[in-house]
Design a protein around this motif. Structure first.
Motif, short mmCIF file in Angstrom:
data_model
loop_
_atom_site.label_atom_id
_atom_site.label_comp_id
_atom_site.label_asym_id
_atom_site.label_seq_id
_atom_site.Cartn_x
_atom_site.Cartn_y
_atom_site.Cartn_z
N LYS A 1 0.83 -1.21 0.00
CA LYS A 1 0.00 0.00 0.00
C LYS A 1 0.86 1.25 0.00
O LYS A 1 0.53 2.24 -0.66
CB LYS A 1 -0.92 -0.01 1.21
N ALA A 2 1.98 1.24 0.74
CA ALA A 2 2.84 2.42 0.79
C ALA A 2 3.44 2.72 -0.57
O ALA A 2 3.49 3.89 -1.00
CB ALA A 2 3.95 2.21 1.82
N LEU A 3 3.90 1.69 -1.28
CA LEU A 3 4.46 1.89 -2.61
C LEU A 3 3.38 2.35 -3.58
O LEU A 3 3.62 3.22 -4.43
CB LEU A 3 5.11 0.60 -3.10
N LYS A 4 2.19 1.81 -3.43
CA LYS A 4 1.09 2.18 -4.31
C LYS A 4 0.77 3.67 -4.18
O LYS A 4 0.49 4.36 -5.17
CB LYS A 4 -0.14 1.33 -3.98
N VAL A 5 0.83 4.18 -2.95
CA VAL A 5 0.55 5.61 -2.71
C VAL A 5 1.56 6.47 -3.45
O VAL A 5 1.20 7.48 -4.08
CB VAL A 5 0.57 5.91 -1.20
#
Length: 429
Positions: A299-303
């Motif tokens: 999720k962090a990379l997706k953001v």
């Protein structure tokens, strides 16, 4: 009674007053070399012979420890000093800065240039006279000292401030002026003192993906929109080496690399906020990227890839390498069956996993090295290593090495050449 003349004491006190009058660049003299210099002046001015002798020794040792002359030390500290002027001038033109801020910077540069003119030879002589030494002190000198940067060779540092501001915009200030490569460690950025020295001209084969990645990096350096990139392909094909070579090629143009391990991907938004306002350009490098199911770092990379309510930082890109085309592991058990009723839109979840790599603007593919490619890499590395072996012998040895070790790849070729170079060097002794 002091052995120093009134003229010398006046000069010493002038240096002390100038150092005390710094407005913005006080930190230049707060490192050990600068502090030992100020302490030495204080002891000399106070006619403290023994303390002066100790202070001279400490100053000498500090200069020797960093292998710097006194002017070199001052110039280096000026170039990396982080103060209101050096921060603002990286983003704004001199004309748009507060006149008082520019005047303060010029004031300090005049002082620091005057301090740089205080020769170690003169300081040694003052100490000798005060202490009535029977023999001259050893003077720290470097006959072949490296030349000062162009701006520091100018007649007047304060009037030629434009040359120095270009240095700030290009290299940055503080720790970002000291290191080209960083890693996220223990909740903060840490400079890498000895980064991988690999250069672009050391890499062979994979011309098309290499050219594309270089072009995208040049877009970033030019302030144009640049894409996040996934470098996908077989192990040992040089994906990581290519990314690391970029900062060695373009570091002097303001490119910086921050390595973020998969374990620290949740810190990506924090890292982005720390560097988004800096004038340098950043590659956030994630090596060997893949995700397990329900991995929070996903999720962090997706953001960072897709953005959020915060605007995307225009001075950075993510370059990630992976041996997997689909970055999120998928199992046959993940695929929905008609009789299962666990999730209504289970196929949407599967498709999100499979399409994650599509969120990178570019996906560059590094195919497994076939025999001609492997041998071309070997030949290229052999030429760079100045190995003068007949082509047929080099080929035979290279193929034999690949068979007995890790198969054909750029990594295998590098290992073979390193081993062969050492073997030939020992044989020649």
């Amino acid at each position: 009674m002091s052995g120093l003349t009134t003229e010398v004491l006046t000069q010493i006190n002038c240096y002390r007053q100038q150092a005390a009058a710094l407005l913005l660049y006080q930190a230049v003299l707060q490192q050990p070399i600068g502090q030992h210099f100020l302490q030495l002046l204080e002891h000399l001015a106070s006619n403290e012979a023994e303390q002066s002798l100790r202070a001279y020794g400490a100053w000498f040792a500090a200069l020797a420890a960093q292998d710097l002359t006194w002017p070199q030390y001052l110039v280096r500290q000026i170039q990396r000093d982080d103060n209101p002027f050096t921060r603002q001038v990286q983003q704004l033109t001199l004309a748009s800065l507060s006149p008082a801020l520019v005047a303060a910077a010029q004031h300090d540069l005049r002082i620091l240039q005057a301090l740089s003119s205080c020769s170690t030879q003169a300081v040694a002589q003052w100490t000798e006279r005060l202490c009535h030494l029977p023999r001259p002190l050893v003077v720290w000198e470097k006959p072949q000292a490296e030349a000062l940067p162009a701006w520091a060779r100018l007649m007047d540092w304060d009037t030629e401030i434009n040359a120095l501001t270009q240095q700030y915009r290009q290299r940055g200030t503080g720790l970002f002026a000291d290191f080209y490569v960083w890693r996220w460690q223990s909740g903060q950025l840490e400079g890498v003192a000895y980064p991988d020295p690999i250069r672009l001209d050391e890499l062979a084969a994979y011309d098309q993906p290499r050219a594309t990645l270089i072009r995208n990096t040049e877009f970033l350096l030019a302030g144009q929109p640049a894409l996040h990139v996934l470098l996908y392909g077989s192990r040992g094909s040089g994906k990581s080496s290519l990314v690391k070579a970029l900062v060695n090629e373009y570091g002097d143009r303001g490119l910086r690399l921050i390595e973020v391990t998969k374990a620290h991907l949740q810190a990506l938004p924090t890292i982005v906020e720390q560097v988004r306002s800096l004038p340098q350009k950043f590659i956030l490098f994630v090596d060997d990227l893949s995700f397990e199911e329900d991995d929070e770092s996903f999720k962090a990379l997706k953001v960072v890839l897709e953005g959020s309510v915060t605007a995307r930082a225009q001075n950075l890109v993510i370059y990630a390498t992976s041996n997997r085309r689909h970055l999120v592991r998928e199992f046959f058990g993940d695929r929905p069956r008609p009789h299962e009723a666990d999730e209504v839109h289970h196929w949407d979840t599967v498709q999100e996993k499979l399409s994650f790599s599509d969120r990178f603007g570019l996906t560059l593919t590094f195919e497994p090295a076939d025999q001609p490619t492997y041998l071309a890499i070997v030949q290229h590395l052999a030429e760079q290593a100045n190995l003068n072996l007949p082509a047929d012998i080099l080929t035979a040895k290279a193929l034999q090495w690949a068979t007995r070790h890790n198969g054909r790849s750029g990594r295998t070729a590098r290992q073979f050449i390193d081993f062969l170079k050492a073997e030939l060097a020992l044989a020649a002794e």
